[in-house]
Design a protein around this motif. Structure first.
Motif, short mmCIF file in Angstrom:
data_model
loop_
_atom_site.label_atom_id
_atom_site.label_comp_id
_atom_site.label_asym_id
_atom_site.label_seq_id
_atom_site.Cartn_x
_atom_site.Cartn_y
_atom_site.Cartn_z
N ARG A 137 0.84 -1.21 0.00
CA ARG A 137 0.00 0.00 0.00
C ARG A 137 0.87 1.25 0.00
O ARG A 137 0.59 2.22 -0.71
CB ARG A 137 -0.92 0.00 1.22
N ALA A 138 1.94 1.24 0.79
CA ALA A 138 2.83 2.40 0.84
C ALA A 138 3.51 2.62 -0.51
O ALA A 138 3.61 3.76 -1.00
CB ALA A 138 3.88 2.20 1.93
N LEU A 139 3.96 1.54 -1.14
CA LEU A 139 4.60 1.66 -2.46
C LEU A 139 3.62 2.25 -3.48
O LEU A 139 3.97 3.15 -4.25
CB LEU A 139 5.08 0.29 -2.94
N ALA B 2 0.97 4.04 -2.90
CA ALA B 2 0.63 5.42 -2.55
C ALA B 2 1.72 6.39 -2.99
O ALA B 2 1.43 7.46 -3.55
CB ALA B 2 0.39 5.54 -1.05
N PHE B 3 2.98 6.04 -2.77
CA PHE B 3 4.07 6.92 -3.17
C PHE B 3 4.16 7.04 -4.69
O PHE B 3 4.42 8.11 -5.23
CB PHE B 3 5.40 6.42 -2.60
N THR B 4 3.94 5.92 -5.38
CA THR B 4 4.00 5.96 -6.84
C THR B 4 2.87 6.80 -7.41
O THR B 4 3.06 7.58 -8.35
CB THR B 4 3.92 4.53 -7.41
N ALA B 5 1.68 6.66 -6.83
CA ALA B 5 0.53 7.44 -7.30
C ALA B 5 0.68 8.92 -6.99
O ALA B 5 0.20 9.78 -7.74
CB ALA B 5 -0.75 6.90 -6.67
N ALA B 6 1.37 9.23 -5.89
CA ALA B 6 1.51 10.63 -5.47
C ALA B 6 2.47 11.41 -6.34
O ALA B 6 2.39 12.64 -6.42
CB ALA B 6 1.97 10.68 -4.01
N GLY B 7 3.40 10.72 -6.99
CA GLY B 7 4.36 11.42 -7.82
C GLY B 7 5.62 11.79 -7.06
O GLY B 7 5.83 11.38 -5.91
N LYS C 27 12.68 4.81 2.51
CA LYS C 27 12.98 3.53 1.87
C LYS C 27 11.86 3.13 0.91
O LYS C 27 12.12 2.64 -0.20
CB LYS C 27 13.17 2.45 2.94
N ALA C 28 10.61 3.34 1.31
CA ALA C 28 9.48 2.98 0.46
C ALA C 28 9.48 3.81 -0.82
O ALA C 28 9.18 3.30 -1.91
CB ALA C 28 8.17 3.17 1.22
N ARG C 29 9.82 5.09 -0.71
CA ARG C 29 9.90 5.95 -1.91
C ARG C 29 10.96 5.42 -2.87
O ARG C 29 10.76 5.40 -4.09
CB ARG C 29 10.21 7.38 -1.51
N ARG C 30 12.09 5.00 -2.31
CA ARG C 30 13.16 4.48 -3.15
C ARG C 30 12.74 3.17 -3.82
O ARG C 30 12.97 2.97 -5.02
CB ARG C 30 14.41 4.25 -2.30
N GLN C 31 12.11 2.29 -3.06
CA GLN C 31 11.68 1.01 -3.62
C GLN C 31 10.57 1.19 -4.66
O GLN C 31 10.51 0.46 -5.65
CB GLN C 31 11.20 0.09 -2.49
N ALA C 32 9.71 2.17 -4.43
CA ALA C 32 8.58 2.39 -5.34
C ALA C 32 9.04 2.78 -6.74
O ALA C 32 8.31 2.56 -7.72
CB ALA C 32 7.66 3.46 -4.77
#
Length: 315
Positions: free
Chosen positions: A228-230, A232-237, A259-264
């Protein structure tokens, strides 16, 4: 209709139970309804109340009762209603139990007579164990030496749960007969990082969590939260403001969010949203007993690995 599954081979009976539940789920479609009761933890009155409740949009209900005999408290009440429940057109019953032995021989006989289908899962013979090993997915993917198979049987005997766990560990290893050692200090984030990054050791970390006693639904909840975090970050831009909003909305620690932003960035928005939607189906199957957690983890990990290591999925 009543189904009765019992016997010392709980690996096989649990597998059959999952197959039955999944069969009912597929057949019923959107009208699928299930109630599960562990007789050691819940009262028989709860089951009677659930059986009596129905919906106009519900075609049939499935009621699963585990340890109906061995718990000792349910049988007198269940016995009174067996004939009535067997004739109930809108409710199917699955009674599951372990090795009840001779102590409940009379109760087993009565329940078998009342059941449309009854199956005893006897302790596997050495030939059964050899066949189980030969047919296991690990053995089909990797060549296991006769000495290794013999060592498994000598160590675990008829314990198919133990053999299965050892073979699953072997599947995660670089060499099939030298399984990765499991850590009793395993942490969920290590498993999640390995899974999200498509690393081959993800399943080894998963089974480490299992051996460390981490609850299955805690593992599953952590996995869902990570995806879900991945998504959300991808959808947010890429903007800082949008990322900060996701971090705050999901109540993530700054390090976890970074870390999630990097993985996304490894994935496209379309892939992650599709993956997140798939989790809803897995969630239903897991909570209704239609699948085991390792099935879900294997499938999700395989999907990530097969998608490659670059920007994957379709926008």
């Amino acid at each position: 209709m009543i189904f009765f599954l019992y016997g010392p081979n709980t690996y096989a009976s649990r597998k059959k139970l999952r197959e039955l539940v999944e069969g009912f789920r597929v057949k019923s479609g959107s009208s699928f309804s299930i109630e599960r009761f562990d007789a050691e933890e819940r009262q028989v009155a709860e089951a009677r109340a659930a059986i009596g409740s129905s919906s106009l949009f519900q075609e049939k209900k499935l009621v699963v009762v585990e340890r109906v005999l061995s718990a000792g408290t349910w049988w007198p009440e269940v016995r009174r209603f067996l004939k009535e429940w067997g004739r109930t057109a809108d409710t199917n019953f699955i009674f599951w139990d372990e090795d009840v032995g001779e102590r409940y021989a009379e109760e087993v006989r009565e329940l078998r007579v009342a059941s449309e289908k009854a199956q005893e899962f006897t302790s596997p013979t050495p030939a059964d164990v050899m066949r189980f090993i030969a047919e296991h997915p690990t053995a089909r993917r990797q060549k296991l030496s006769p000495s290794y198979q013999t060592a498994l049987i000598q160590r675990f005997g008829p314990d198919l749960w133990g053999i299965n766990n050892e073979l699953e560990k072997a599947a995660c290893a670089t060499h099939p007969e030298a399984p990765i050692g499991l850590s009793r200090q395993e942490r969920p984030y290590v498993f999640l990082d390995a899974l999200v990054e498509g690393r081959p050791d993800a399943m080894a970390h998963f089974f480490s969590l299992r051996e460390a006693g981490v609850d299955d639904f805690y593992i599953w909840g952590s996995l869902v939260s990570a995806v879900r975090a991945l998504a959300a970050f991808t959808a947010a831009g890429e903007t800082k403001g949008a990322a900060a909003s996701v971090e705050k909305g999901l109540r993530l620690h700054a390090f976890v969010a970074q870390k999630a932003r990097r993985q996304a960035k490894r994935f496209t928005k379309g892939f992650l949203l599709d993956l997140y939607r798939d989790l809803f189906d897995w969630d239903t199957r897991l909570k209704t007993g239609g699948a085991a957690l390792e099935d879900a983890v294997w499938a999700i990990g395989a999907r990530i690995r097969e998608s490659g290591t670059g920007r994957i999925g379709a926008i």
